[in-house]
Design a protein around this motif. Structure first.
Motif, mmCIF file in Angstrom:
data_model
loop_
_atom_site.group_PDB
_atom_site.id
_atom_site.type_symbol
_atom_site.label_atom_id
_atom_site.label_comp_id
_atom_site.label_asym_id
_atom_site.label_seq_id
_atom_site.Cartn_x
_atom_site.Cartn_y
_atom_site.Cartn_z
ATOM 1 N N VAL A 1 46.786 -16.556 35.026
ATOM 2 C CA VAL A 1 46.017 -17.253 34.002
ATOM 3 C C VAL A 1 46.257 -18.742 34.224
ATOM 4 O O VAL A 1 47.376 -19.238 34.056
ATOM 5 N N VAL A 2 45.207 -19.435 34.634
ATOM 6 C CA VAL A 2 45.330 -20.819 35.088
ATOM 7 C C VAL A 2 44.775 -21.768 34.033
ATOM 8 O O VAL A 2 43.614 -21.660 33.625
ATOM 9 N N THR A 3 45.615 -22.695 33.582
ATOM 10 C CA THR A 3 45.197 -23.746 32.658
ATOM 11 C C THR A 3 45.337 -25.090 33.375
ATOM 12 O O THR A 3 45.962 -25.164 34.439
ATOM 13 N N PRO A 4 44.784 -26.154 32.824
ATOM 14 C CA PRO A 4 44.959 -27.467 33.457
ATOM 15 C C PRO A 4 46.413 -27.923 33.528
ATOM 16 O O PRO A 4 46.742 -28.826 34.305
ATOM 17 N N ASP A 5 47.293 -27.306 32.729
ATOM 18 C CA ASP A 5 48.688 -27.732 32.682
ATOM 19 C C ASP A 5 49.644 -26.815 33.433
ATOM 20 O O ASP A 5 50.704 -27.253 33.881
ATOM 21 N N ALA A 6 49.297 -25.535 33.538
ATOM 22 C CA ALA A 6 50.236 -24.575 34.120
ATOM 23 C C ALA A 6 49.502 -23.308 34.533
ATOM 24 O O ALA A 6 48.350 -23.074 34.143
ATOM 25 N N THR A 7 50.194 -22.486 35.325
ATOM 26 C CA THR A 7 49.682 -21.170 35.705
ATOM 27 C C THR A 7 50.674 -20.115 35.230
ATOM 28 O O THR A 7 51.879 -20.221 35.498
ATOM 29 N N PHE A 8 50.175 -19.113 34.522
ATOM 30 C CA PHE A 8 51.010 -18.027 34.018
ATOM 31 C C PHE A 8 50.667 -16.764 34.803
ATOM 32 O O PHE A 8 49.505 -16.354 34.846
ATOM 33 N N SER A 9 51.673 -16.187 35.430
ATOM 34 C CA SER A 9 51.452 -15.029 36.305
ATOM 35 C C SER A 9 51.886 -13.744 35.614
ATOM 36 O O SER A 9 52.961 -13.679 35.005
ATOM 37 N N TYR A 10 51.042 -12.720 35.728
ATOM 38 C CA TYR A 10 51.304 -11.419 35.122
ATOM 39 C C TYR A 10 51.221 -10.346 36.205
ATOM 40 O O TYR A 10 50.340 -10.388 37.072
ATOM 41 N N SER A 11 52.124 -9.402 36.125
ATOM 42 C CA SER A 11 52.083 -8.260 37.036
ATOM 43 C C SER A 11 52.362 -6.993 36.239
ATOM 44 O O SER A 11 52.793 -7.050 35.080
ATOM 45 N N GLY A 12 52.103 -5.853 36.851
ATOM 46 C CA GLY A 12 52.380 -4.587 36.193
ATOM 47 C C GLY A 12 51.645 -4.427 34.880
ATOM 48 O O GLY A 12 50.432 -4.648 34.781
ATOM 49 N N PHE A 13 52.407 -4.064 33.829
ATOM 50 C CA PHE A 13 51.820 -3.802 32.520
ATOM 51 C C PHE A 13 51.164 -5.059 31.946
ATOM 52 O O PHE A 13 50.086 -5.005 31.349
ATOM 53 N N GLY A 14 51.798 -6.213 32.141
ATOM 54 C CA GLY A 14 51.236 -7.464 31.640
ATOM 55 C C GLY A 14 49.904 -7.787 32.288
ATOM 56 O O GLY A 14 48.970 -8.265 31.629
ATOM 57 N N ALA A 15 49.799 -7.499 33.601
ATOM 58 C CA ALA A 15 48.539 -7.742 34.309
ATOM 59 C C ALA A 15 47.438 -6.830 33.781
ATOM 60 O O ALA A 15 46.279 -7.241 33.649
ATOM 61 N N ARG A 16 47.816 -5.605 33.460
ATOM 62 C CA ARG A 16 46.826 -4.670 32.903
ATOM 63 C C ARG A 16 46.287 -5.195 31.573
ATOM 64 O O ARG A 16 45.081 -5.138 31.308
ATOM 65 N N ILE A 17 47.173 -5.730 30.748
ATOM 66 C CA ILE A 17 46.741 -6.265 29.453
ATOM 67 C C ILE A 17 45.801 -7.453 29.652
ATOM 68 O O ILE A 17 44.712 -7.511 29.076
ATOM 69 N N MET A 18 46.205 -8.406 30.488
ATOM 70 C CA MET A 18 45.398 -9.613 30.657
ATOM 71 C C MET A 18 44.065 -9.317 31.334
ATOM 72 O O MET A 18 43.049 -9.946 31.019
ATOM 73 N N SER A 19 44.056 -8.348 32.228
ATOM 74 C CA SER A 19 42.800 -7.953 32.859
ATOM 75 C C SER A 19 41.842 -7.371 31.823
ATOM 76 O O SER A 19 40.632 -7.628 31.853
ATOM 77 N N GLY A 20 42.395 -6.609 30.890
ATOM 78 C CA GLY A 20 41.569 -6.014 29.842
ATOM 79 C C GLY A 20 41.091 -7.015 28.805
ATOM 80 O O GLY A 20 40.080 -6.798 28.137
ATOM 81 N N LEU A 21 41.821 -8.134 28.680
ATOM 82 C CA LEU A 21 41.488 -9.117 27.655
ATOM 83 C C LEU A 21 40.565 -10.227 28.136
ATOM 84 O O LEU A 21 39.936 -10.910 27.328
ATOM 85 N N LYS A 22 40.488 -10.438 29.428
ATOM 86 C CA LYS A 22 39.890 -11.668 29.957
ATOM 87 C C LYS A 22 38.456 -11.915 29.505
ATOM 88 O O LYS A 22 38.028 -13.068 29.394
#
Length: 341
Positions: A28-49
């Motif tokens: 998840v890329v913002t102008p200030d930082a990048t937040f990386s998700y893998s595994g269960f967290g990646a599944r959540i963020m993929s479903g939310l995007k």
């Protein structure tokens, strides 16, 4: 305080946030930082995007992607802490204190757009022209000095109560002479005070001033709301932290040091005055609840303030980046206008 999104929250993500998927991971890329998700967290963020649009409650999102609401909160809270995610449901609060907290978070969220304008990229690149830097200072003077237009109008047109009028009067007393700091800074850069005062502001600056003046003669809460946009982005910074920013500009543009010293002085003055405690907070604290009409006026005014500041910075970059531009602008001579009529 850490951001929290309960079951009834309606999360809205900033348009400046991008979701990038690769090999099952999500960045998840913002102008200030990048937040990386893998595994269960990646599944959540993929479903939310595609669903963080402010129309879906956390409970609905949880059901849709098959996780608990608390797990969604854990995944998205970091974006809210950086003001790239807000809860639209919180802006429907009727309790004054809860509404103000939600409004102030929304101000941080909306104000991001102002500070992501191309003007700042050019300025911080070290490639801004002297005309652009001094033009910024001149337009900043006109904006700061416009306190002598809209603030007394807010006092004169206040029909709410004496306490509100005193609140507005005190704010005007604090702000009425801030333009002097900018004049001193520009003078240190070789520009006479009279030429700055007589130079008309560019159209986008004048539009911002007119907008604030229109707010000033209407609902006091809507007028006060505009200052939340100005104050929210710096509300949680340590006192004096602005020095790092202006010191950086001085290193990039040493010949404009006088202007940056004036900007530092202005920021320090605001720190001393405690402007992180907004007018609106003091105003709505008098009542336990806030009615829907006033609440909507507050939100509309805050959002519109962002639009006018975006226009303001677009105008500065466009006008003062023009090769050969006159800085300051030529004073308007009404006699010439009448002769040409």
């Amino acid at each position: 305080m850490a951001a929290s999104f309960g079951e009834n929250a309606k999360p809205l993500v900033s348009p400046y946030v991008a979701f990038e998927e690769s090999n099952g991971d999500v960045d998840v890329v913002t102008p200030d930082a990048t937040f990386s998700y893998s595994g269960f967290g990646a599944r959540i963020m993929s479903g939310l995007k595609e669903s963080l649009d402010g129309n879906n409650r956390v409970s609905e999102l949880a059901t849709r992607i098959g996780v608990s609401g608390s797990k969604i909160n854990e995944a998205i809270a970091v974006l809210a802490e950086d003001a790239y995610l807000i809860d639209l449901a919180a802006l429907e609060e009727t309790q004054s204190s809860e509404f103000f907290d939600a409004y102030f978070e929304a101000c941080k969220f909306w104000a991001k757009e102002i500070f992501l304008q191309p003007f700042w990229d050019v300025l911080l690149s070290g490639k801004a022209s002297r005309s652009l830097i001094l033009g910024w200072g001149i337009e900043f003077f006109h904006y700061a000095n416009s306190a002598n237009e809209h603030m007394p109008a807010s006092v004169a047109y206040c029909r709410t109560d004496k306490a509100t009028r005193r609140l507005l009067s005190h704010h005007y007393l604090e702000e009425h002479d801030h333009g002097e700091m900018f004049l001193a800074g520009l003078e240190a850069c070789g520009i006479s005070r009279s030429s700055v005062i007589e130079a008309p502001p560019i159209a986008s600056t004048r539009a911002l001033i007119h907008f604030l003046s229109e707010l000033a003669v209407g609902e006091p809460a809507a007028y006060m709301s505009a200052f939340g946009i100005m104050q929210a982005p710096t509300a949680n910074r340590p006192k004096g932290s602005f020095n790092n920013f202006y010191d950086r500009l001085e290193r990039l543009y040493p010949s404009e040091k006088g202007l940056f010293d004036a900007l530092k002085k202005h920021a320090a003055t605001d720190d001393e005055l405690g402007h992180e405690i907004t007018l609106l907070k003091r105003f709505i604290a008098k009542e336990e609840t806030i009615n829907p009409e006033r609440r909507q006026k507050i939100l509309d005014a805050a959002r519109a303030t962002v639009e006018y500041f975006v226009l303001y910075f677009e105008g500065i970059l466009d006008y003062y980046s023009t090769p050969g531009v006159m800085v300051p602008r030529r004073a308007l001579d009404i006699r010439t206008v009448l002769q040409d009529a």
